[in-house]
Design a protein around this motif. Sequence first.
Motif, mmCIF file in Angstrom:
data_model
loop_
_atom_site.group_PDB
_atom_site.id
_atom_site.type_symbol
_atom_site.label_atom_id
_atom_site.label_comp_id
_atom_site.label_asym_id
_atom_site.label_seq_id
_atom_site.Cartn_x
_atom_site.Cartn_y
_atom_site.Cartn_z
ATOM 1 N N ALA A 66 61.969 71.326 53.761
ATOM 2 C CA ALA A 66 61.870 71.534 55.209
ATOM 3 C C ALA A 66 62.307 70.280 55.965
ATOM 4 O O ALA A 66 62.971 70.380 57.006
ATOM 5 N N LYS A 67 61.948 69.105 55.458
ATOM 6 C CA LYS A 67 62.387 67.867 56.102
ATOM 7 C C LYS A 67 63.897 67.718 56.036
ATOM 8 O O LYS A 67 64.522 67.237 56.975
ATOM 9 N N GLN A 68 64.481 68.117 54.928
ATOM 10 C CA GLN A 68 65.935 68.017 54.782
ATOM 11 C C GLN A 68 66.657 68.974 55.729
ATOM 12 O O GLN A 68 67.766 68.700 56.169
ATOM 13 N N GLN A 69 66.045 70.102 56.030
ATOM 14 C CA GLN A 69 66.654 71.059 56.949
ATOM 15 C C GLN A 69 66.691 70.503 58.368
ATOM 16 O O GLN A 69 67.616 70.785 59.116
ATOM 17 N N THR A 70 65.680 69.732 58.756
ATOM 18 C CA THR A 70 65.650 69.182 60.108
ATOM 19 C C THR A 70 66.567 67.972 60.250
ATOM 20 O O THR A 70 67.102 67.729 61.317
ATOM 21 N N ALA A 71 66.734 67.196 59.201
ATOM 22 C CA ALA A 71 67.602 66.021 59.231
ATOM 23 C C ALA A 71 68.499 66.031 58.001
ATOM 24 O O ALA A 71 68.229 65.349 57.021
ATOM 25 N N ASP A 127 57.968 71.063 51.246
ATOM 26 C CA ASP A 127 57.877 70.132 52.362
ATOM 27 C C ASP A 127 59.120 69.255 52.442
ATOM 28 O O ASP A 127 59.678 69.037 53.519
ATOM 29 N N SER A 145 69.778 62.766 56.181
ATOM 30 C CA SER A 145 68.811 61.758 55.754
ATOM 31 C C SER A 145 68.956 61.390 54.285
ATOM 32 O O SER A 145 68.483 60.339 53.866
#
Length: 139
Positions: free
Chosen positions: A69-74, A66, A77
């Motif tokens: 996946a968050k790091q791939q979108t932003a 998870d 960050s």
Amino acid sequence: WTACMSLFEIATLEGWVAVMWNAVDSTSADHSPIVNNKPWAAVYFIVFIMFGAFLIMNLFIGVLLDTYAKQQTAPDSILTPEQRQWAAMQTAILKIGLSKSQHRDAEDIVKEYAAIRQKIFQLVTWRYFEGAVIVMIIL
């Protein structure tokens, strides 16, 4: 300490069977083991493996995926404010580009480094280079 190490051994599924059989055969303190003295103790190990190893491991992997996946979108960050500022500055510099005189200076530097790199490459690919290194190590 020994109990914690035993639980760790069971949770990693490395050698847990021997620990389980030692628990099944155990008796009170200072008495010799009796074969299959406590067969219900095996249930503890199975339950611990089901919850301790599989469930916790799946939760850990789920959180890891998870977060990935968050790091791939932003992707920025995880950057600090200073790193974000540096990245923005680099992007701005690339958008502006170099003037022709700066570009020529950069080309000269690249050619100079290319010549040095080519000489180093020729040296390390020379057929006697490896033998020379071995001789230097022995000395």
